[in-house]
Design an enzyme around this catalytic site. Structure first.
Site, PDB file in Angstrom:
ATOM      1  N   ASP A   1       0.804  -1.390   0.080  1.00 33.20           N
ATOM      2  CA  ASP A   1       0.056  -0.038  -0.273  1.00 33.20           C
ATOM      3  C   ASP A   1       0.988   1.288   0.033  1.00 33.20           C
ATOM      4  OD1 ASP A   1      -2.747  -0.635   0.019  1.00 33.20           O
ATOM      5  OD2 ASP A   1      -2.387  -1.696   1.998  1.00 33.20           O
TER       6      ASP A   1
ATOM      7  N   TYR B   1       6.898  -9.782   6.560  1.00 33.66           N
ATOM      8  CA  TYR B   1       6.938  -8.356   6.768  1.00 33.66           C
ATOM      9  C   TYR B   1       7.436  -8.031   8.152  1.00 33.66           C
ATOM     10  CZ  TYR B   1       3.627  -7.594   2.938  1.00 33.66           C
ATOM     11  OH  TYR B   1       3.055  -7.231   1.635  1.00 33.66           O
TER      12      TYR B   1
END
Lengths: 249, 249
Positions: free
Chosen positions: B51, B109
């Site tokens: 994003d 992540y």
């Protein structure tokens, strides 16, 4: 009241520490913020005048204020009205005779080199990019010559606003490690001295880079120190790799 | 020829990975650069659609080119005509059936939190600032509940472009260390799964932050996982603390 302030700044968007007409500087930003708190113009003294683009992880400044403020409130008040690229990490009430510059008996700088073929998006602001593989042993060998009391004429700006160019380098190390963010080898030159001349660390870093690339050697550096001839010294390394990491009191 | 590209980017100035009209994106930047090299429009597939504001330390992409180029030349050619905030760190010729997204069997992540009263000028772009001291043990206890195969409805975007919200979280750790640049405590949440839903890591990070501040607890997180109720989950943590650190093949 005499206050001692410890601060960090990202030097990228500053024209250095020292206040000047027509350029954003750290001293200027702090002076504006502190004068607002004081209600009249104050004078802020820093431990070292970092050049444009140079960062600080623990720069120290002092300022006299007429009112007694809690150090935590002063810290928060300054941070509330300065740019986000400078942060007061600590404020304390200092002895009356404390002076950020004159009370300091030494400083430590770190020069960082990102040593990979590719440049790092995460280190572009904070480390000089050197795509050729550096020979750290050659850099360490050359670095050992810097230790001790020397005349640093060959490794400083030609400006003559200092009485003597003799400084005592007490420590110099060349380390390496893997970057935490992203991958890649980060080479760090850490150097401590009782004082530094303008461009001194960046000149030393430039000379050590040349040694690491095999373009210069210990003998050339030795001759430069002895003769004071700037012509023997490699290009000054760029400002953005440099950080003031500690002021010794 | 099928090429596999590994890259890093600083997500600050991108509207995320995915190409879109009227916004600078990583896929858009890469497509433009590779189409220039190819001489006609190419299609670039990424392993994950990060994003806006999210960083990548090793995002992987694939692209088919008609000509055979040496991977090193391709890497240099792309880096020569894209922004400095994205860098190809490696290019390789991949097997014909390699696909950056469909060949991946998992991702890792990292969510970073700068945990000091003061914000850090050096971490402002790369870590979320939390001024309250976090209780890491409480975060670890809550984090253990995330491990395993669960329906992540409560921890993802309400958009329904996926067939199933079941994902298997294989690893989650909450670590801390002193920042290398500047001082300060950096808390790192690392999480690996066979796949992630949109906002999943940032929702998990928000929940762990709430647990670390003592505002939520393991029981609430357990109920959210079981019930799928978004209302039980704390605010999604901001994008700039998140980095895609590895894609597993």
């Amino acid at each position: 009241m005499n206050y001692r302030l410890t601060m960090q700044y990202d030097g990228t968007d500053f024209h250095g520490w020292q206040m000047q007409a027509g350029g954003r500087t750290v001293q200027g930003e702090l002076t504006r913020s502190l004068s607002l708190i004081e209600g009249s113009e104050v004078v802020v003294h820093g431990a070292g005048r970092t050049d444009a683009g140079v960062h600080a992880e623990a720069q120290v400044a002092c300022v006299r204020m007429s009112r007694e403020l809690s150090p935590d409130k002063l810290r928060a008040a300054i941070n509330g009205n300065i740019g986000r690229d400078v942060r007061i990490t600590e404020a304390e009430i200092a002895p009356d005779d404390f002076h950020a510059r004159f009370s300091a008996h030494g400083k430590t700088y770190c020069y960082r080199i990102f040593n990979e073929r590719f440049a790092s998006p995460f280190w572009a602001r904070y480390a000089h990019h050197e795509p050729r593989a550096l020979n750290l042993e050659a850099m360490r060998e050359a670095g050992r010559l810097f230790i001790g009391e020397h005349d640093w004429t060959a490794f400083s700006s030609a400006q003559t606003d200092v009485r003597t160019r003799v400084r005592n380098v007490t420590e110099l190390s060349v380390g390496e490690r893997l970057c935490e963010r992203g991958r890649g080898r980060l080479v760090e030159i850490r150097v401590s001295a009782d004082g530094f001349l303008r461009y001194m660390v960046r000149s030393m870093a430039g000379a050590l880079l040349a040694a690491g690339r095999g373009e210069s050697d210990a003998r050339t550096i030795e001759r430069a120190i002895e003769s004071g001839e700037r012509i023997l010294v490699a290009a000054t390394a760029p400002a953005h790799g440099l950080s003031l990491v500690e002021v010794h009191y």
